[in-house]
Design a protein around this motif. Sequence first.
Motif, PDB file in Angstrom:
ATOM      1  N   THR A 135     -13.780  -6.821   7.713  1.00 55.45           N
ATOM      2  CA  THR A 135     -13.548  -6.754   6.267  1.00 55.45           C
ATOM      3  C   THR A 135     -14.832  -6.321   5.582  1.00 55.45           C
ATOM      4  O   THR A 135     -15.848  -6.105   6.249  1.00 55.45           O
ATOM      5  CB  THR A 135     -13.021  -8.099   5.731  1.00 55.45           C
ATOM      6  N   PHE A 152      -1.124   1.457  12.234  1.00 56.39           N
ATOM      7  CA  PHE A 152       0.096   1.263  11.436  1.00 56.39           C
ATOM      8  C   PHE A 152      -0.092   1.549   9.954  1.00 56.39           C
ATOM      9  O   PHE A 152       0.795   1.253   9.156  1.00 56.39           O
ATOM     10  CB  PHE A 152       0.657  -0.163  11.653  1.00 56.39           C
ATOM     11  N   PHE A 188       0.831  -1.208   0.000  1.00 53.34           N
ATOM     12  CA  PHE A 188       0.000   0.000   0.000  1.00 53.34           C
ATOM     13  C   PHE A 188       0.867   1.262   0.000  1.00 53.34           C
ATOM     14  O   PHE A 188       0.514   2.271  -0.593  1.00 53.34           O
ATOM     15  CB  PHE A 188      -0.944  -0.002   1.208  1.00 53.34           C
ATOM     16  N   THR A 232       6.613  -7.052   9.038  1.00 50.14           N
ATOM     17  CA  THR A 232       5.722  -6.043   9.642  1.00 50.14           C
ATOM     18  C   THR A 232       4.765  -6.708  10.621  1.00 50.14           C
ATOM     19  O   THR A 232       4.672  -6.322  11.798  1.00 50.14           O
ATOM     20  CB  THR A 232       4.911  -5.303   8.554  1.00 50.14           C
ATOM     21  N   TYR A 276     -17.735  -4.657   8.158  1.00 48.56           N
ATOM     22  CA  TYR A 276     -17.958  -3.213   8.354  1.00 48.56           C
ATOM     23  C   TYR A 276     -18.520  -2.611   7.067  1.00 48.56           C
ATOM     24  O   TYR A 276     -18.282  -3.092   5.978  1.00 48.56           O
ATOM     25  CB  TYR A 276     -16.725  -2.474   8.869  1.00 48.56           C
ATOM     26  N   TYR A 298       1.075   5.526  -1.550  1.00 49.98           N
ATOM     27  CA  TYR A 298       1.304   6.792  -0.818  1.00 49.98           C
ATOM     28  C   TYR A 298       2.517   7.522  -1.416  1.00 49.98           C
ATOM     29  O   TYR A 298       2.549   8.746  -1.497  1.00 49.98           O
ATOM     30  CB  TYR A 298       1.621   6.563   0.663  1.00 49.98           C
ATOM     31  N   THR A 313      -5.974  -0.248  -4.189  1.00 48.54           N
ATOM     32  CA  THR A 313      -6.709   0.877  -3.577  1.00 48.54           C
ATOM     33  C   THR A 313      -8.226   0.751  -3.760  1.00 48.54           C
ATOM     34  O   THR A 313      -8.979   1.484  -3.131  1.00 48.54           O
ATOM     35  CB  THR A 313      -6.258   2.236  -4.166  1.00 48.54           C
ATOM     36  N   ARG A 336     -10.029  -1.924  -3.097  1.00 50.51           N
ATOM     37  CA  ARG A 336     -10.514  -2.903  -2.116  1.00 50.51           C
ATOM     38  C   ARG A 336     -10.921  -4.219  -2.757  1.00 50.51           C
ATOM     39  O   ARG A 336     -11.668  -4.990  -2.164  1.00 50.51           O
ATOM     40  CB  ARG A 336     -11.685  -2.324  -1.298  1.00 50.51           C
TER      41      ARG A 336
HETATM   42  N1  NAP Z   1       3.774   0.602   9.461  1.00 50.02           N
HETATM   43  C1  NAP Z   1       4.357  -0.253   8.657  1.00 50.02           C
HETATM   44  O1  NAP Z   1       5.552  -0.541   8.780  1.00 50.02           O
HETATM   45  C2  NAP Z   1       3.555  -0.898   7.564  1.00 50.02           C
HETATM   46  C3  NAP Z   1       4.106  -1.911   6.782  1.00 50.02           C
HETATM   47  C4  NAP Z   1       3.304  -2.537   5.827  1.00 50.02           C
HETATM   48  C5  NAP Z   1       1.996  -2.099   5.630  1.00 50.02           C
HETATM   49  N2  NAP Z   1       1.517  -1.084   6.382  1.00 50.02           N
HETATM   50  C6  NAP Z   1       0.126  -0.624   6.231  1.00 50.02           C
HETATM   51  O2  NAP Z   1      -0.719  -1.732   6.397  1.00 50.02           O
HETATM   52  C7  NAP Z   1      -1.940  -1.492   5.697  1.00 50.02           C
HETATM   53  C8  NAP Z   1      -2.241  -2.719   4.869  1.00 50.02           C
HETATM   54  O3  NAP Z   1      -1.280  -2.801   3.825  1.00 50.02           O
HETATM   55  P1  NAP Z   1      -1.377  -3.944   2.713  1.00 50.02           P
HETATM   56  O4  NAP Z   1      -0.302  -3.639   1.734  1.00 50.02           O
HETATM   57  O5  NAP Z   1      -1.427  -5.244   3.371  1.00 50.02           O
HETATM   58  O6  NAP Z   1      -2.771  -3.610   2.015  1.00 50.02           O
HETATM   59  P2  NAP Z   1      -4.116  -4.470   2.060  1.00 50.02           P
HETATM   60  O7  NAP Z   1      -4.547  -4.644   3.471  1.00 50.02           O
HETATM   61  O8  NAP Z   1      -3.931  -5.680   1.235  1.00 50.02           O
HETATM   62  O9  NAP Z   1      -5.128  -3.519   1.321  1.00 50.02           O
HETATM   63  C9  NAP Z   1      -5.778  -2.521   2.023  1.00 50.02           C
HETATM   64  C10 NAP Z   1      -7.155  -2.980   2.557  1.00 50.02           C
HETATM   65  O10 NAP Z   1      -7.634  -1.954   3.413  1.00 50.02           O
HETATM   66  C11 NAP Z   1      -9.028  -2.022   3.443  1.00 50.02           C
HETATM   67  N3  NAP Z   1      -9.615  -0.680   3.316  1.00 50.02           N
HETATM   68  C12 NAP Z   1     -10.493  -0.138   4.195  1.00 50.02           C
HETATM   69  N4  NAP Z   1     -10.853   1.074   3.786  1.00 50.02           N
HETATM   70  C13 NAP Z   1     -10.230   1.304   2.615  1.00 50.02           C
HETATM   71  C14 NAP Z   1     -10.246   2.387   1.699  1.00 50.02           C
HETATM   72  N5  NAP Z   1     -10.982   3.503   1.911  1.00 50.02           N
HETATM   73  N6  NAP Z   1      -9.492   2.299   0.577  1.00 50.02           N
HETATM   74  C15 NAP Z   1      -8.742   1.206   0.346  1.00 50.02           C
HETATM   75  N7  NAP Z   1      -8.691   0.138   1.177  1.00 50.02           N
HETATM   76  C16 NAP Z   1      -9.438   0.194   2.301  1.00 50.02           C
HETATM   77  C17 NAP Z   1      -9.473  -2.939   2.287  1.00 50.02           C
HETATM   78  O11 NAP Z   1      -9.900  -4.162   2.871  1.00 50.02           O
HETATM   79  P3  NAP Z   1     -11.483  -4.383   3.127  1.00 50.02           P
HETATM   80  O12 NAP Z   1     -12.120  -4.422   1.781  1.00 50.02           O
HETATM   81  O13 NAP Z   1     -11.548  -5.664   3.842  1.00 50.02           O
HETATM   82  O14 NAP Z   1     -11.938  -3.209   3.945  1.00 50.02           O
HETATM   83  C18 NAP Z   1      -8.209  -3.154   1.494  1.00 50.02           C
HETATM   84  O15 NAP Z   1      -8.187  -4.404   0.862  1.00 50.02           O
HETATM   85  C19 NAP Z   1      -1.733  -0.231   4.879  1.00 50.02           C
HETATM   86  O16 NAP Z   1      -2.309   0.844   5.557  1.00 50.02           O
HETATM   87  C20 NAP Z   1      -0.229  -0.080   4.854  1.00 50.02           C
HETATM   88  O17 NAP Z   1       0.181   1.236   4.712  1.00 50.02           O
HETATM   89  C21 NAP Z   1       2.266  -0.481   7.341  1.00 50.02           C
END
Ligand code: NAP
Length: 335
Positions: free
Chosen positions: A179, A246, A50, A134, A199, A54, A322, A324
Amino acid sequence: MASSSVPSTMKALQIQKQGGLEVLEIHDVPVPQPGPGQVLLKVEWAGVNFIDTYLRSGLYKKETPFILGNESAGTIHAVGPNVSNVKVGDKASGYLATGGGYAEFALLEDSKIVKLPSNVDTKTGAGLVLQGLTAWTLVKEAYEVKKGDYVLVHAAAGGVGLLLCQMCKYLGAHVIGTTSTTEKAELAKANGAEYVILYGKGESVVDKTLEITGNKGVQGIFDGVGKDTWEDDFKVIARKGTIVTFGNASGAVEPFAPLKLSAKNIKVVRPTLGNYVVTREELDRYSNELWELLAKSVIKLSVHKDYSFSAEGIKQSQIDITSRGTTGKLLIKIS
Ligand SMILES: NC(=O)c1ccc[n+]([C@@H]2O[C@H](COP(=O)([O-])OP(=O)(O)OC[C@H]3O[C@@H](n4cnc5c(N)ncnc54)[C@H](OP(=O)(O)O)[C@@H]3O)[C@@H](O)[C@H]2O)c1
């Protein structure tokens, strides 16, 4: 420098100006040369995250030009001086704190590269190194999950979400996932979520979570959704619980007053992988534990789709993650 022959240029997804999807372009750029403590990886697979969206859009500001991509695996092609952990020809994966992964060759710091065990192929290596580390550091350090805990995992069918469900279950917690669709809910359940709340589909995360926990709330919340789930997190966290925020999939969390924590004496942490895994020792410890979890089948990589290494392929991966529509991991096949 020890190396196989290194070409002078390579194809890379280089961002020249942060913005819309149109800024995703493939360019010919010089192949970087590894300096002291650095290695050059011939990339086979790159993981989609994701954060790529950004960094493309500018939600996270970054000086241009830069090569996108924070998670890669392939074969070590050259090593600079003072590198002792890997050698030319080794299969390895790494997370790239400064980007550079969507390219035929990627430069990595020695402290961020992991030699892959013989049972882990480069596709799995690229698919797990960033999201797996992570998820594992979140459940070990951000909120240390304990047997008998109730934990809430938002976006439970996502890349990080599925891994969190599997790890929290392994650590003995009752996992409540959230989800958006019934298909995603089934997948989250198959990966360790005991309860799943839909949700945005008429199910109240607050009511359901309080019902499941007998009004006590959950000890830990893992929230990568951000803006849309943030306020309700405070309603379902237990007294002395920890909210781990996170990520920002729905947008960034607004600033808040520390006094908000005193209503239940809770903690809020906002971690990033790059500050949990800094030293070689931290990387070795967490990656060895990660490969062990994989070998014991505690975790498995769930791949949504492989995309081509082209501007169109990478654009599509960003549209998909992005919108979903994805579950689990998205990968780019580089070579
Ligand atoms: N802090 C760190 O070190 C770190 C490291 C890795 C990732 N992250 C963060 O972890 C999160 C998940 O990353 P990922 O790569 O595994 O992505 P992901 O979870 O595969 O994709 C994002 C999911 O968020 C949900 N979502 C809820 N509201 C949303 C909206 N308005 N727009 C888009 N998606 C929405 C969706 O699931 P539903 O359809 O089920 O709602 C979507 O499938 C991200 O925020 C990412 O930045 C942080």
